[in-house]
Design a protein around this motif. Structure first.
Motif, PDB file in Angstrom:
ATOM      1  N   ALA A 127      77.333  69.673  22.156  1.00 49.57           N
ATOM      2  CA  ALA A 127      77.199  69.012  20.856  1.00 49.57           C
ATOM      3  C   ALA A 127      77.384  67.508  20.987  1.00 49.57           C
ATOM      4  O   ALA A 127      78.228  67.033  21.760  1.00 49.57           O
ATOM      5  N   ASN A 128      76.583  66.774  20.227  1.00 54.65           N
ATOM      6  CA  ASN A 128      76.719  65.323  20.113  1.00 54.65           C
ATOM      7  C   ASN A 128      77.439  65.044  18.799  1.00 54.65           C
ATOM      8  O   ASN A 128      76.909  65.334  17.725  1.00 54.65           O
ATOM      9  N   LEU A 129      78.633  64.509  18.867  1.00 48.97           N
ATOM     10  CA  LEU A 129      79.426  64.266  17.665  1.00 48.97           C
ATOM     11  C   LEU A 129      79.079  62.954  16.989  1.00 48.97           C
ATOM     12  O   LEU A 129      79.704  62.587  15.984  1.00 48.97           O
ATOM     13  N   ASN A 130      78.075  62.256  17.519  1.00 53.47           N
ATOM     14  CA  ASN A 130      77.654  60.973  16.936  1.00 53.47           C
ATOM     15  C   ASN A 130      76.135  60.889  16.853  1.00 53.47           C
ATOM     16  O   ASN A 130      75.516  59.979  17.388  1.00 53.47           O
ATOM     17  N   ASP A 131      75.534  61.833  16.189  1.00 49.28           N
ATOM     18  CA  ASP A 131      74.075  61.853  16.038  1.00 49.28           C
ATOM     19  C   ASP A 131      73.751  62.363  14.636  1.00 49.28           C
ATOM     20  O   ASP A 131      73.764  63.565  14.372  1.00 49.28           O
ATOM     21  N   THR A 132      73.476  61.439  13.726  1.00 51.12           N
ATOM     22  CA  THR A 132      73.254  61.793  12.328  1.00 51.12           C
ATOM     23  C   THR A 132      71.860  62.380  12.125  1.00 51.12           C
ATOM     24  O   THR A 132      70.879  61.876  12.679  1.00 51.12           O
ATOM     25  N   TRP A 133      71.799  63.434  11.337  1.00 49.63           N
ATOM     26  CA  TRP A 133      70.522  64.058  10.997  1.00 49.63           C
ATOM     27  C   TRP A 133      70.634  64.698   9.626  1.00 49.63           C
ATOM     28  O   TRP A 133      71.721  64.976   9.140  1.00 49.63           O
ATOM     29  N   LYS A 134      69.495  64.906   8.992  1.00 52.94           N
ATOM     30  CA  LYS A 134      69.462  65.479   7.644  1.00 52.94           C
ATOM     31  C   LYS A 134      68.791  66.846   7.685  1.00 52.94           C
ATOM     32  O   LYS A 134      67.790  67.043   8.367  1.00 52.94           O
ATOM     33  N   VAL A 135      69.357  67.799   6.934  1.00 52.94           N
ATOM     34  CA  VAL A 135      68.752  69.126   6.807  1.00 52.94           C
ATOM     35  C   VAL A 135      67.544  69.016   5.875  1.00 52.94           C
ATOM     36  O   VAL A 135      67.669  68.610   4.722  1.00 52.94           O
ATOM     37  N   THR A 136      66.369  69.358   6.403  1.00 56.64           N
ATOM     38  CA  THR A 136      65.132  69.333   5.615  1.00 56.64           C
ATOM     39  C   THR A 136      64.363  70.627   5.861  1.00 56.64           C
ATOM     40  O   THR A 136      64.643  71.370   6.804  1.00 56.64           O
ATOM     41  N   LYS A 137      63.384  70.885   5.023  1.00 52.85           N
ATOM     42  CA  LYS A 137      62.550  72.092   5.199  1.00 52.85           C
ATOM     43  C   LYS A 137      61.929  72.131   6.596  1.00 52.85           C
ATOM     44  O   LYS A 137      61.744  73.203   7.175  1.00 52.85           O
ATOM     45  N   ASP A 138      61.614  70.946   7.145  1.00 46.60           N
ATOM     46  CA  ASP A 138      60.933  70.873   8.434  1.00 46.60           C
ATOM     47  C   ASP A 138      61.797  71.343   9.593  1.00 46.60           C
ATOM     48  O   ASP A 138      61.267  71.756  10.633  1.00 46.60           O
ATOM     49  N   ASN A 139      63.124  71.244   9.460  1.00 50.42           N
ATOM     50  CA  ASN A 139      63.968  71.628  10.600  1.00 50.42           C
ATOM     51  C   ASN A 139      64.803  72.887  10.341  1.00 50.42           C
ATOM     52  O   ASN A 139      65.728  73.192  11.092  1.00 50.42           O
TER      53      ASN A 139
END
Length: 445
Positions: free
Chosen positions: A384-396
């Protein structure tokens, strides 16, 4: 599969965070140390990333057989790998229900052919299958499941004499869904009289109330004490219930244990206005104070396990009036990121997350060689990368149902790689088509 060497990682295991390399040969961890070299190993550089044991989720509903329009063992176990879950225990309220040894073995065969993650199942107790339950070998599966409150698939066990007989006739862990059916029916009748079927969703935690939960869980615990049964109470949702559990003895010595789920730690009744039926679960998401008390009990070790109760439904099923909108939602892909978010917020330590999601399920269900980063154990690992921001979207979103209650949420930690028995099953958003899952085995004398 040969050898794989994870270089320059930060292992999180048994309360210790340390810089380590991890050497895997075939499906087993063979060495954990700093500065391992092996000319025959494929090197995966995980500099600055954290290596966790694979998460063990003790409560999922993957909907197969019979409800495969919602999800399958293949689709949902694949999504689980994206969330760092390498082992799951699936529940018996499928169609047909898993209430005979024959149906249990049929599910094991489905999983053997299609699962991407390690698997086991719970055997369903009913009002009339005690003799079948007595025939069940204690190493055949994870344990027994009793629905002491009705839920999807309605496997309600409401005969108190039968419940006591089940408690008296198994050495296995009895996992229980605890809600008092009489209380719920009375509350539902009251609100149906006022609103008909279109009851505002905010009344869900009042219909499936604190009283309904406490009545059922306290009775189950009293019976477990009377019979010396091994009881595990699933998905606690109220602060009041946390008072029923102990933290003054090690988990290995507890006869009565408890689990809390992601949604009860994340959402509260204040979220029904925005989320509506998307956060309709049984037991219900309750007040912010209940959520705070659940966190308190989790952190002081009265609550032993964090799980998901992953239970997908299609959006068109959810998009119904109160009485017709089913309870449950998909969670396996986003459970670990949600808990890592709470780590970044200072709510819980990384070590405690690993304890509650990896170590403790392995202890509680006596699972063989999983749940830890140890030499000689299966190589179920999450990077796990504890410093990688991402958003939950339909695409993922990887669930078959194609939605998540976390849609739109930004997480600051990401699952980069998931190894399943030494095989890289998920990496940077991509899945391996190779299935390397195994049926769980147990350390049960």
């Amino acid at each position: 599969m040969g050898k794989i060497l994870l270089k320059n990682g930060i292992t999180v295991n048994e309360g210790i965070i340390a810089e380590n390399d991890v050497l895997i040969e075939n499906d087993i961890i063979i060495k954990i140390a700093k500065d391992i070299t092996d000319a025959n190993a494929e090197v995966v550089n995980v500099q600055g990333l954290h290596i966790l044991p694979g998460v063990i989720d003790d409560q999922v509903h993957f909907r197969e057989p019979g409800l495969t329009h919602k999800g399958t063992i293949a689709t949902e176990s694949r999504a689980a790998l994206a969330g760092g879950i390498t082992t799951y225990m699936e529940q018996p309220n499928t169609m047909p229900q898993t209430t005979t040894i024959e149906k249990l073995e049929e599910k094991f065969q489905i999983a053997a052919n299609s699962s991407f993650a390690n698997y086991s199942f719970l055997f369903g107790g009913t009002n009339d299958n005690l003799e079948e339950l007595k025939r069940l070998d204690k190493n055949a599966c994870s344990g027994i499941k009793l629905f002491l409150g009705s839920s999807t698939g309605n496997m309600l066990v409401d005969d108190e004499k039968v419940i006591e007989n089940i408690f008296c006739n198994t050495e296995m862990v009895i996992s229980a869904h605890c809600e008092d059916e009489t209380t719920i029916k009375e509350n539902l009748a009251k609100y149906k009289a006022e609103f008909g079927d279109d009851i505002p969703m905010k009344y869900h935690p009042i219909i499936r109330s604190e009283e309904a939960c406490y009545l059922s869980s306290s009775r189950a615990i009293a019976l477990a004490k009377k019979t010396s049964a091994r009881l595990h109470v699933f998905h606690l949702s109220t602060g009041k219930e946390t008072e029923l559990f102990r933290n003054d003895i090690p988990l290995e010595e507890k006869k009565i244990t408890a689990e809390v789920c992601i949604h009860h730690l994340w959402f509260s009744n204040e979220d029904y206005h925005e989320k509506g039926s998307l956060i309709k679960w049984n037991p219900a998401v309750k007040t912010a104070n209940d959520r705070n008390l659940l966190w308190k009990a989790l952190l002081d070790d009265r609550l032993d396990v964090i799980a998901t109760d992953h239970a997908p439904h299609l959006l068109e099923e959810k998009d119904n009036v109160y009485t017709k909108a089913p309870s449950g939602g998909p969670l396996v892909q986003h459970a670990l990121p949600a808990m890592l978010e709470k780590v970044s917020q200072g709510v819980i330590s990384l070590e405690k997350v690993v304890q509650k999601m990896c170590h403790n399920p392995a202890i509680l269900f006596q699972i063989k060689k999983r749940g830890y980063i140890r030499e000689g154990y299966y190589a179920d690992l999450v990077v796990a990368n504890l410093n990688d921001t991402w958003k939950v979207t339909k695409d993922n979103i990887a669930y078959k149902c194609q939605w998540s209650p976390f849609e739109g949420v930004e997480f600051s930690s990401k699952v980069v790689h998931t190894f399943i028995n030494g095989h890289l099953g998920y990496s940077n958003g991509k899945f391996s088509e190779m299935r390397n899952a195994k049926r769980l085995t147990y350390n049960r004398p």
